[in-house]
Structures are given as C-alpha cells and as structure tokens.
Design an enzyme around this catalytic site. Structure first.
Site, PDB file in Angstrom:
ATOM      1  N   GLU A  95       0.807  -1.215   0.000  1.00 45.03           N
ATOM      2  CA  GLU A  95       0.000   0.000   0.000  1.00 45.03           C
ATOM      3  C   GLU A  95       0.845   1.273   0.000  1.00 45.03           C
ATOM      4  OE1 GLU A  95      -4.033  -0.141   1.622  1.00 45.03           O
ATOM      5  OE2 GLU A  95      -3.144   0.876   3.340  1.00 45.03           O
ATOM      6  N   LYS A  97       0.524   4.673   1.548  1.00 40.15           N
ATOM      7  CA  LYS A  97      -0.288   5.232   2.632  1.00 40.15           C
ATOM      8  C   LYS A  97       0.539   6.254   3.392  1.00 40.15           C
ATOM      9  CE  LYS A  97      -2.953   3.152   6.434  1.00 40.15           C
ATOM     10  NZ  LYS A  97      -3.135   1.865   7.153  1.00 40.15           N
ATOM     11  N   LYS A 156      -8.064   2.735  -2.849  1.00 38.39           N
ATOM     12  CA  LYS A 156      -8.453   2.482  -1.460  1.00 38.39           C
ATOM     13  C   LYS A 156      -9.126   3.720  -0.919  1.00 38.39           C
ATOM     14  CE  LYS A 156      -7.530  -0.733   1.745  1.00 38.39           C
ATOM     15  NZ  LYS A 156      -6.514  -0.338   2.654  1.00 38.39           N
ATOM     16  N   GLU A 205     -14.595  -5.666   1.618  1.00 37.44           N
ATOM     17  CA  GLU A 205     -13.978  -5.754   2.945  1.00 37.44           C
ATOM     18  C   GLU A 205     -14.972  -6.061   4.048  1.00 37.44           C
ATOM     19  OE1 GLU A 205     -10.781  -2.959   4.328  1.00 37.44           O
ATOM     20  OE2 GLU A 205     -12.227  -2.612   5.947  1.00 37.44           O
ATOM     21  N   ASN A 226     -10.385  -7.561   7.741  1.00 34.22           N
ATOM     22  CA  ASN A 226      -9.593  -6.571   8.453  1.00 34.22           C
ATOM     23  C   ASN A 226      -9.293  -7.032   9.875  1.00 34.22           C
ATOM     24  OD1 ASN A 226      -8.285  -4.211   9.158  1.00 34.22           O
ATOM     25  ND2 ASN A 226      -9.788  -2.891   8.169  1.00 34.22           N
ATOM     26  N   GLU A 256      -5.950  -8.257   6.096  1.00 33.71           N
ATOM     27  CA  GLU A 256      -5.591  -6.835   6.061  1.00 33.71           C
ATOM     28  C   GLU A 256      -5.190  -6.300   7.434  1.00 33.71           C
ATOM     29  OE1 GLU A 256      -8.979  -5.527   2.760  1.00 33.71           O
ATOM     30  OE2 GLU A 256      -9.074  -4.788   4.803  1.00 33.71           O
ATOM     31  N   SER A 257      -4.212  -5.425   7.421  1.00 32.66           N
ATOM     32  CA  SER A 257      -3.832  -4.566   8.548  1.00 32.66           C
ATOM     33  C   SER A 257      -2.976  -5.213   9.636  1.00 32.66           C
ATOM     34  CB  SER A 257      -5.067  -3.968   9.235  1.00 32.66           C
ATOM     35  OG  SER A 257      -5.886  -3.308   8.318  1.00 32.66           O
TER      36      SER A 257
HETATM   37  O1  LIG Z   1      -1.312  -0.034   7.524  1.00 30.62           O
HETATM   38  P1  LIG Z   1      -1.642  -1.446   7.796  1.00 30.62           P
HETATM   39  O2  LIG Z   1      -1.888  -1.743   9.238  1.00 30.62           O
HETATM   40  O3  LIG Z   1      -0.616  -2.401   7.190  1.00 30.62           O
HETATM   41  O4  LIG Z   1      -3.033  -1.751   7.054  1.00 30.62           O
HETATM   42  C1  LIG Z   1      -3.169  -1.658   5.660  1.00 30.62           C
HETATM   43  C2  LIG Z   1      -4.646  -1.714   5.249  1.00 30.62           C
HETATM   44  O5  LIG Z   1      -5.157  -2.952   5.660  1.00 30.62           O
HETATM   45  C3  LIG Z   1      -5.419  -0.556   5.846  1.00 30.62           C
HETATM   46  O6  LIG Z   1      -4.886   0.583   5.292  1.00 30.62           O
HETATM   47  C4  LIG Z   1      -6.902  -0.625   5.555  1.00 30.62           C
HETATM   48  C5  LIG Z   1      -7.684  -1.729   5.592  1.00 30.62           C
HETATM   49  N1  LIG Z   1      -8.975  -1.429   5.266  1.00 30.62           N
HETATM   50  C6  LIG Z   1      -9.052  -0.120   5.037  1.00 30.62           C
HETATM   51  C7  LIG Z   1     -10.144   0.662   4.656  1.00 30.62           C
HETATM   52  C8  LIG Z   1      -9.942   1.998   4.430  1.00 30.62           C
HETATM   53  C9  LIG Z   1      -8.672   2.566   4.631  1.00 30.62           C
HETATM   54  C10 LIG Z   1      -7.597   1.815   5.012  1.00 30.62           C
HETATM   55  C11 LIG Z   1      -7.774   0.463   5.217  1.00 30.62           C
END
Ligand SMILES: O=P(O)(O)OC[C@@H](O)[C@@H](O)c1c[nH]c2ccccc12
Length: 527
Positions: A95, A97, A156, A205, A226, A256-257
C-alpha cells in the site's frame, strides 16, 4: 490531519446527516465508530466530484484510455487483480499510505518513483489510498502511479457513491474497495454493479465474521478481512485467520492490517492456509528505506552468503536478500582475498545503488582471524562482521567496544551438542543480543569450510532451543526445498535465512533461478 481523540466522542447528527446525503450507507453500522466522521467526509467530497452521467462517463473513458496509452499498457485487463492474488503462496498487496487515523502522519513525502520501482519489483498488486483527509491520499496520486507501474492498482477509499468509483476508474484503477462495515446491502449491490459495468474488480472488505459470511453470500470473489476492530482501532492478528477458516466457497481471501514483519505473515498463513494474500501499509510507510522494508516484510532479514561475483549479489538482492555475505575465512571454497573483497564490495554497492536496492554487507571470518579485524574493518567497512568458531563473551564484548560501528553476528553450530549445552548456548546468545553486544546470531548446521557446500541441511529439531530468541539467522544447506520449513520452524520469531550452497550451480557461482525459487519458497511460492 485528524486527531484520533475526536473519534471517541459521539458526533451528534453526523451519521444522520451522512445517511440523508447518501443512500448507500447503512447508518446503523457506522454509528459511534471511527468510521462515522470518515464516511461523512467521504459523502461530502463525493458530492463535489463530477456527477455520474453519460457525458462524464465518456470523459472518464477518454481520460483512462489516455493514461493507459501513456503508460504503455493494454486497457482490457479486467481480472488481473484477482488472478495475481489467486496464483499461489502468500501474495502481497503493498500500500501507498501517507497517514492513518491511528498512526497520524507517517510519510511527509511520498516519492512515487521509489514506490513504483520497489513495489513494481516485489508487489503482486498495489493499493493506493485516495482518501485525503485522514489518510493523506488522492486520486491524482493514483493516476500518477498508473503511469509508473503495470501492477494491478486498487483504489483504497471509503466508497459511498458512484462518483468515487468513476473517479477511481478515470484515475486508472483496476479495482476498488467496497466496505461492508459502511454500506447497506442495497448500496453494496448498486456500487458493485456500477464498478463491474466499468470493468473494475472489487475488494469486498469485512471486519466481522458476519460481514465475511455475508460477503460470500453477496458473491464477492475477493474478500478482505480486516484485523482492525473498527470500533476501538485495535489490531488483532488472530482475527483474519480465525474468520478466514470459517468461510466457505472459493473467494480469494486477503488478510488486512497490522502486519509488521515476515514472521507475522508466516504465522497467519500457518493459522489459515485459506488466506491467499496480505495487505500491508503502515509497516512500509514507516520503513526508513522502502526497498529494505519490503524485502524484510516478504522474506525476512535474509542473506545470500559466499558471494564471489557482483552480478550474483545483484540477483540475490532482486530475489529478496537484504544482506550479502563475502567470505574471508581461508578454509572456505568461496573465500575471497581482502584485496578482491574490496573491489567486489565497491562493485556491489555501486550496482545496488543503481537499481535502487540497498545492501547490507557482511564480512565472514573465522575466529582464528580476529587479529585481522582492524585491517578488514578499515579496508572493507562492512556493516556486519560474521565470525565462525568459538568465541568467549569477553572476546565479543571487547570486539564490540573496539569496533562499535560493526554489527557482530557470531555463527554457532548447534549440531552434536547435548541438550544441556544447547540450552546454555541459547541463554548466552539471548543475553548477548539483549545487552546489544551482538546484533544477531547465525545458527549454522555445518562448520564453515568443512562441510559447507555439501548442501547438508539443518536438523530443524535443534531450532526449538532457539525459537524464543529474536534475531536468529538460520544457515546451512538451505535451498528452495527446505526454506519454508526452516522459516516455519522459527514461527513468530522468524528473523531471516542465510542461503549459500543451496542456491549455487558450483561453489561461489550462484544461480539466478535457484535464488528466485529459494526466496519464493519462503512465501510458499513454487515456480
Ligand atoms: O497499515 P496497515 O496496518 O498495514 O493496514 C493496511 C490496510 O489494511 C489498511 O490501510 C486498511 C484496511 N482497510 C481499510 C479501509 C480503508 C482505509 C484503510 C484500510
């Protein structure tokens, strides 16, 4: 940038207002969550985007066509996003970001050339935040990246309107995110239909088990789960695997995340083989060097040792190594003289710089060579000094004091030691790492120079004595055949692998294919 503290207070009227403005949202889902202000801002922004109508769509198609033409890409690529993620092993959506509500501003400057170069080499798909207010993104950034990479691009955003989908389309996205934690069923269907009509793919998601099951019912082909709890913003890495294991059907599941390193990803795949891809952002946003951050995330802090030719080092870095080992120990078949090492390292540093990949250089010596360390340090200026053989703690402490710029990596051979001796060795190493005398330890299956090059693999059962120690590099006979097992044997403390004979055609001659396969194996990719 938004202050996260604002999320904890209810925002009177905001959700109702968002719902009034926008019929795709399910207000009950977002009420009282961090999503409320974000979604409400997204609705407001959407109103300012060009309205969806035949004229705007025609303009959008023209703009998109122009972008793809300038990028030298074919426009009909529907399916590329899903196909990349479905192709086996741990696939990575990396990503772009700049900021997030939980972490604030992470990257002052987003250098898209760097992102394109690094993600272009290592990502399976690229996610670009386009949300401006909380995540510091934009559609302009998406369009700019489109010109720089052919990777599938995910827009995104908190999509609550057709206008945002049209904006993603005209900015050259291949896929858009639709969040079940935001949208009503009807809203999801209408927006998904619109995205598909434009030829865009969808990442659906879910952040709860119910939403994930519902995503399957709605026919989502790519489902993101997520790890982040959207009420508390907390990340629990057990969440996505647990939910993934409950799902039926054959969607592509993207976890995710919150993934910080290669060990996190190995652990998640071990918990749920149903996960096919990972979406990682923040770990890379805060990485000092993007190319190192990505390689470490995908392959650990891994090294290719016994390099005798600069071209081999380049192939190793491209395959995913962050470190390059030059062996100065006289007994090794891959020994390089100090004079040759100087030229070789210069060439490697220059070549790595030219392809935008940094390289950590390790000089590998025998304990009998300690009196040569001053000469080696001044001639080669290595980042790491790897020393094979028996060394007392006192010797290591003295070396550390004398050469504070050298990161020390003693290499120890656990084979043949009793359980008691192994426990003692593990305790010593742990202590030396804790007090920062050494940077890491290398567990080597074979004494340097004696059995090296035989391809004899490590006895993985010995690793259990060291599993609780961070920063252990596993070495000795590693190849595509056993890399995954070695990494998994270390589990949540996996740090890195060290490849040498297992990626060679002949001693000191590395094979580009074997390098690619060995690094791919860490991610479960066989090809
Ligand atoms: O920065 P991280 O913890 O690696 O996560 C990325 C991504 O999963 C996260 O940006 C995200 C997951 N779902 C979203 C929905 C909207 C905005 C952002 C997100």
């Amino acid at each position: 940038m938004m202050n996260p503290a604002r999320f904890s207070r209810p925002l009177p009227g905001l959700v109702a207002e968002a719902a009034r403005m926008n019929s795709f949202i399910d207000p009950e889902k977002i009420d009282g969550t961090v999503l409320a202000p974000i979604v409400s801002a997204a609705s407001e922004r959407a109103q300012k985007l060009p309205a969806v109508c035949a004229l705007e769509e025609a303009k959008g198609r023209e703009e998109r066509a122009a972008l793809f033409l300038r990028a030298g890409l074919a426009e009909s690529r529907t399916g590329c996003f899903e196909a990349q993620l479905r192709s086996g092993g741990s696939r990575m959506i990396l990503e772009v970001k700049a900021a997030s509500p939980s972490k604030g501003l992470m990257r002052e400057e987003v250098d898209l050339t760097d992102y394109a170069r690094v993600y272009g080499r290592y990502a399976d798909a690229v996610s670009v935040l386009t949300e401006p207010q909380f995540f510091g993104g934009s559609f302009e950034r998406l369009a700019a990246l489109r010109l720089l990479t052919e990777k599938p691009l995910l827009a995104k955003d908190f999509i609550v309107s057709r206008e945002q989908i049209l904006a993603a389309f005209r900015s050259g996205a291949d896929a858009v995110l639709l969040m079940l934690s935001v949208l009503s069923d009807e809203g999801y269907r209408l927006l998904a239909d619109y995205a598909r009509a434009l030829g865009l793919e969808i990442l659906t998601e879910a952040s709860t088990p119910e939403e994930a099951r519902h995503a399957v019912e709605l026919g989502a082909r790519v489902i993101g789960i997520n790890n982040r709890n959207l009420r508390t913003l907390e990340v629990d890495l057990a969440r996505a695997p647990a939910i993934a294991n409950e799902l039926s059907g054959h969607p592509v599941i993207v976890a995710e995340s919150g993934y910080r390193n290669a060990a996190d990803i190995l652990e998640a795949r071990a918990k749920s083989p149903a996960i096919r891809a990972f979406l990682c952002g923040s770990a890379l946003s805060v990485a000092r060097d993007l190319s190192t951050g990505v390689r470490e995330l995908l392959y650990g802090h891994s090294k290719c040792c016994g390099i005798t030719r600069a071209g081999d080092a380049m192939n190793a870095l491209k395959a995913g190594a962050v470190a390059i080992g030059i062996i100065l120990a006289p007994r090794s078949k891959r020994r390089v003289t100090l004079e040759d090492a100087r030229g070789l390292i210069e060439e490697i540093r220059r070549g790595a710089g030219a392809i935008g990949l940094s390289a950590e250089i390790a000089a590998v010596i025998d304990a009998a060579q300690l009196d040569e360390v001053p000469a080696i340090a001044s001639a080669l200026k290595p980042d790491v000094l790897q020393i094979h053989g028996d060394l007392s703690d006192e010797t290591l402490k003295r070396l550390h004091a004398d050469f504070p710029a050298l990161r020390l990596a003693p290499a120890v051979t656990p084979e043949g030691l009793s359980a008691d001796a192994l426990e003692e060795l593990a305790r010593r190493i742990q202590k030396l790492i804790e007090d920062k005398t050494i940077d890491r330890a290398v567990l080597d299956s074979a004494r340097l120079g004696r059995t090296g090059g035989t391809g004899r693999a490590f006895d993985f059962s010995l690793l259990r004595f060291f599993r609780t120690i961070p920063r252990i590099v596993i070495a000795g006979g590693l190849s595509q055949a056993n890399a995954a097992a070695a990494a998994h044997a270390f589990g949540e403390n996996f740090f890195g692998l060290d490849f040498n004979s297992g990626v060679e055609d002949a001693p000191g001659i590395k094979s580009p294919e074997k390098l690619r396969e060995a690094f791919g194996a860490i991610r479960g990719i066989s090809r």
